[in-house]
Design a protein around this motif. Structure first.
Motif, PDB file in Angstrom:
ATOM      1  N   HIS B  42       0.918  -1.262  -0.039  1.00  0.00           N
ATOM      2  CA  HIS B  42      -0.075  -0.083   0.017  1.00  0.00           C
ATOM      3  C   HIS B  42       0.747   1.329  -0.168  1.00  0.00           C
ATOM      4  N   ASP B  43       1.812   1.311   0.818  1.00  0.00           N
ATOM      5  CA  ASP B  43       2.683   2.381   0.938  1.00  0.00           C
ATOM      6  C   ASP B  43       3.419   2.795  -0.425  1.00  0.00           C
ATOM      7  N   GLU B  44       3.942   1.694  -1.157  1.00  0.00           N
ATOM      8  CA  GLU B  44       4.475   2.055  -2.414  1.00  0.00           C
ATOM      9  C   GLU B  44       3.551   2.892  -3.487  1.00  0.00           C
ATOM     10  N   ILE B  45       2.164   2.140  -3.121  1.00  0.00           N
ATOM     11  CA  ILE B  45       1.415   2.891  -4.253  1.00  0.00           C
ATOM     12  C   ILE B  45       0.967   4.242  -3.708  1.00  0.00           C
ATOM     13  N   ILE B  46       0.801   4.511  -2.589  1.00  0.00           N
ATOM     14  CA  ILE B  46       0.999   5.945  -2.202  1.00  0.00           C
ATOM     15  C   ILE B  46       2.158   6.883  -2.590  1.00  0.00           C
ATOM     16  N   ASP B  47       3.155   6.315  -2.639  1.00  0.00           N
ATOM     17  CA  ASP B  47       4.571   7.025  -3.136  1.00  0.00           C
ATOM     18  C   ASP B  47       4.416   7.118  -4.599  1.00  0.00           C
ATOM     19  N   ILE B  48       3.901   6.121  -5.221  1.00  0.00           N
ATOM     20  CA  ILE B  48       3.867   6.389  -6.823  1.00  0.00           C
ATOM     21  C   ILE B  48       3.009   7.391  -7.063  1.00  0.00           C
ATOM     22  N   PHE B  49       1.888   7.318  -6.384  1.00  0.00           N
ATOM     23  CA  PHE B  49       0.866   8.284  -6.591  1.00  0.00           C
ATOM     24  C   PHE B  49       1.423   9.900  -6.260  1.00  0.00           C
ATOM     25  N   ALA B  50       2.316   9.891  -5.387  1.00  0.00           N
ATOM     26  CA  ALA B  50       2.926  11.242  -5.174  1.00  0.00           C
ATOM     27  C   ALA B  50       3.640  11.903  -6.279  1.00  0.00           C
ATOM     28  N   VAL B  51       4.516  10.863  -6.861  1.00  0.00           N
ATOM     29  CA  VAL B  51       5.317  11.051  -7.779  1.00  0.00           C
ATOM     30  C   VAL B  51       4.644  11.385  -9.307  1.00  0.00           C
ATOM     31  N   SER B  52       3.452  10.659  -9.329  1.00  0.00           N
ATOM     32  CA  SER B  52       2.428  10.856 -10.422  1.00  0.00           C
ATOM     33  C   SER B  52       1.927  12.171 -10.665  1.00  0.00           C
ATOM     34  N   GLN B  53       1.707  12.998  -9.159  1.00  0.00           N
ATOM     35  CA  GLN B  53       1.187  14.064  -9.342  1.00  0.00           C
ATOM     36  C   GLN B  53       2.220  15.352  -9.533  1.00  0.00           C
ATOM     37  N   SER B  54       3.512  14.853  -9.151  1.00  0.00           N
ATOM     38  CA  SER B  54       4.674  15.908  -9.042  1.00  0.00           C
ATOM     39  C   SER B  54       4.936  16.225 -10.458  1.00  0.00           C
ATOM     40  N   ILE B  55       4.759  15.353 -11.400  1.00  0.00           N
ATOM     41  CA  ILE B  55       5.458  15.349 -12.847  1.00  0.00           C
ATOM     42  C   ILE B  55       4.338  15.691 -13.679  1.00  0.00           C
ATOM     43  N   PRO B  56       4.451  16.292 -14.919  1.00  0.00           N
ATOM     44  CA  PRO B  56       3.269  16.747 -15.855  1.00  0.00           C
ATOM     45  C   PRO B  56       2.596  15.341 -16.379  1.00  0.00           C
ATOM     46  N   GLY B  57       1.371  15.789 -16.868  1.00  0.00           N
ATOM     47  CA  GLY B  57       0.773  14.833 -17.621  1.00  0.00           C
ATOM     48  C   GLY B  57      -0.544  14.422 -16.774  1.00  0.00           C
ATOM     49  N   ALA B  58      -1.273  13.687 -17.336  1.00  0.00           N
ATOM     50  CA  ALA B  58      -2.336  12.835 -16.778  1.00  0.00           C
ATOM     51  C   ALA B  58      -2.086  11.873 -15.542  1.00  0.00           C
ATOM     52  N   ILE B  59      -2.706  12.157 -14.418  1.00  0.00           N
ATOM     53  CA  ILE B  59      -2.376  11.195 -13.205  1.00  0.00           C
ATOM     54  C   ILE B  59      -2.545   9.811 -13.499  1.00  0.00           C
ATOM     55  N   ALA B  60      -3.526   9.438 -14.425  1.00  0.00           N
ATOM     56  CA  ALA B  60      -3.768   8.032 -14.520  1.00  0.00           C
ATOM     57  C   ALA B  60      -2.748   7.505 -15.318  1.00  0.00           C
ATOM     58  N   ILE B  61      -2.349   8.302 -16.281  1.00  0.00           N
ATOM     59  CA  ILE B  61      -1.139   7.809 -17.124  1.00  0.00           C
ATOM     60  C   ILE B  61       0.102   7.657 -16.331  1.00  0.00           C
ATOM     61  N   ASN B  62       0.344   8.436 -15.832  1.00  0.00           N
ATOM     62  CA  ASN B  62       1.505   8.560 -15.038  1.00  0.00           C
ATOM     63  C   ASN B  62       1.637   7.491 -14.121  1.00  0.00           C
ATOM     64  N   THR B  63       0.505   7.148 -13.236  1.00  0.00           N
ATOM     65  CA  THR B  63       0.483   6.218 -12.418  1.00  0.00           C
ATOM     66  C   THR B  63       0.488   4.865 -12.893  1.00  0.00           C
ATOM     67  N   SER B  64      -0.204   4.692 -14.095  1.00  0.00           N
ATOM     68  CA  SER B  64       0.139   3.432 -14.893  1.00  0.00           C
ATOM     69  C   SER B  64       1.408   3.124 -15.049  1.00  0.00           C
ATOM     70  N   THR B  65       2.088   4.250 -15.959  1.00  0.00           N
ATOM     71  CA  THR B  65       3.353   4.044 -16.387  1.00  0.00           C
ATOM     72  C   THR B  65       4.434   3.627 -15.389  1.00  0.00           C
ATOM     73  N   LEU B  66       4.423   4.494 -14.297  1.00  0.00           N
ATOM     74  CA  LEU B  66       5.231   4.172 -13.065  1.00  0.00           C
ATOM     75  C   LEU B  66       5.185   2.604 -12.334  1.00  0.00           C
ATOM     76  N   VAL B  67       3.567   2.352 -12.147  1.00  0.00           N
ATOM     77  CA  VAL B  67       3.533   0.881 -11.798  1.00  0.00           C
ATOM     78  C   VAL B  67       4.113   0.037 -12.645  1.00  0.00           C
ATOM     79  N   GLY B  68       3.958  -0.158 -13.955  1.00  0.00           N
ATOM     80  CA  GLY B  68       4.516  -0.835 -14.758  1.00  0.00           C
ATOM     81  C   GLY B  68       5.860  -0.750 -15.004  1.00  0.00           C
ATOM     82  N   TYR B  69       6.363   0.223 -14.861  1.00  0.00           N
ATOM     83  CA  TYR B  69       8.019   0.168 -14.865  1.00  0.00           C
ATOM     84  C   TYR B  69       8.436  -0.606 -13.610  1.00  0.00           C
ATOM     85  N   LYS B  70       7.695  -0.227 -12.421  1.00  0.00           N
ATOM     86  CA  LYS B  70       8.350  -1.095 -11.158  1.00  0.00           C
ATOM     87  C   LYS B  70       8.214  -2.313 -11.357  1.00  0.00           C
TER      88      LYS B  70
END
Lengths: 185, 182
Positions: B42-70
């Motif tokens: 759960h904590d890792e997901i929250i951290d990814i969400f924090a990064v998703s909001q801190s970079i430009p672009g759609a949050i949904a795309i950022n989150t998916s890309t980050l989770v996929g990368y991890k």
């Protein structure tokens, strides 16, 4: 060329918008006006549908604007354009992020960002509740009213969830069916 | 099942049932990524969400890309991103071609009376889980309440709040380190 223009416009929109799909709407609007791609009324309609259909609002809006402007290929280049900056930036930063996220400094930073993210999520639930449950009046004489159906369905879903923690997809589907049934009553 | 294929399918499912943008995605991500597949906690997901909001672009795309990368590196990131985009793309093309009037239909309106209710609840549940895991000390309680108030009543961008949280975290680390060194 229209496809290149669409791609560049949506790439720019993806690159310069902070705060997700909703924050993109003004940017998309200004690009559309600049290139005279769509009429304003049509754009407003597109944003309405983009919010209703599943998936990221940014992707929905990009696909729709691209399609209305230049057909299927237009939809494709716009969608790729809006998603590509995110993918490129993440490819650049993820290695750094995932390599160092066990460092005590990074851990401490995220320890204090997490309550803020929890606050953002909580606030977004309040915002969605406010806009969908309280319906604004169409004229000044009318009072704003509560969407009673939504509140009732929310309670039913809450009871179901407390009894059995069903998958969110199933809960959303049940809620949609209940909503449809309100029409028959 | 192949990891990349699993990522694609999982995000295809998430994309198909995310109503209302990035935040509405969190309950689905938690269910699929944390609880069902055990790919992250759960904590890792929250951290990814924090990064998703801190970079430009759609949050949904950022989150998916980050989770996929991890989970699956660069190819994983692409699979997750394509997965989350594809349902939207197909649905919009179909609507734009055949059902432009769909947004005005009584049936769709009625269905959304229900979906909205479920989405609000699911986001509240997600927020509750996050509060339980991250709001513990006095300072974190203050940060949480402050964020809710600022986001609800002002138009200040959340990015500044995230930066503030990061600065507090960094400062806290430095102070502790100095204390430890003495």
């Amino acid at each position: 060329m229209i496809y290149l223009e669409l791609f560049i416009s949506f790439f720019k929109i993806g690159l310069f918008s902070y705060g997700g799909g909703y924050a993109m709407i003004p940017l998309i609007s200004s690009e559309i006006v600049k290139h005279q791609w769509l009429a304003e009324a049509e754009f407003i309609k597109i944003i309405g549908i983009a919010q209703m259909t599943p998936g990221p609002i940014a992707v929905n809006a990009a696909t729709f604007v691209g399609y209305s402007t230049a057909g299927l290929l237009g939809a494709l280049v716009s969608t790729l354009g809006v998603a590509m900056p995110s993918v490129l930036i993440i490819m650049l930063i993820s290695k750094l992020f995932f390599e160092h996220n066990q460092h005590p400094l990074v851990k401490s930073i995220f320890k204090y960002i997490r309550p803020i993210i929890a606050g953002l999520v909580f606030a977004s639930a309040i915002m969605i509740a406010r806009t969908t449950i309280i319906v604004k009046a169409n004229s000044l004489d009318e009072m704003p009213y509560f969407q009673v159906e939504t509140i009732l369905i929310m309670l039913v879903i809450l009871v179901i969830y407390l009894k059995k923690k069903l998958h969110p997809i199933i809960l959303i589907t049940i809620a949609g069916l209940l909503g449809y049934m309100t029409m028959l009553i | 099942m192949n990891k990349y294929w699993a990522l694609f399918i999982t995000f295809f499912k998430i994309g198909s049932f995310t109503f209302g943008g990035g935040y509405a995605m969190i309950p689905l991500i938690e269910k699929e990524i944390v609880e069902k597949n055990n790919w992250m906690d759960h904590d890792e997901i929250i951290d990814i969400f924090a990064v998703s909001q801190s970079i430009p672009g759609a949050i949904a795309i950022n989150t998916s890309t980050l989770v996929g990368y991890k989970i699956g590196g660069r190819i994983g990131a692409l699979c997750a991103t394509l997965g989350v985009i594809l349902p939207s793309f197909c649905i919009i093309v179909i609507i734009a071609t055949f059902f432009l009037k769909i947004s005005e239909s009584k049936e769709v309106e009625a269905v959304f009376l229900g979906i909205n209710g479920a989405v609000i609840l699911l986001i509240f549940f997600a927020a509750r889980r996050m509060i339980i895991s991250s709001v513990k000390s006095n300072l974190t309680i203050i940060l949480f309440i402050m964020t809710v108030l600022i986001v609800t009543f002002t138009s200040i961008s959340p990015i500044y709040l995230i930066i503030l949280g990061g600065l507090i975290g960094a400062l806290n680390y430095l102070v502790k380190k100095r204390k430890g060194a003495k």
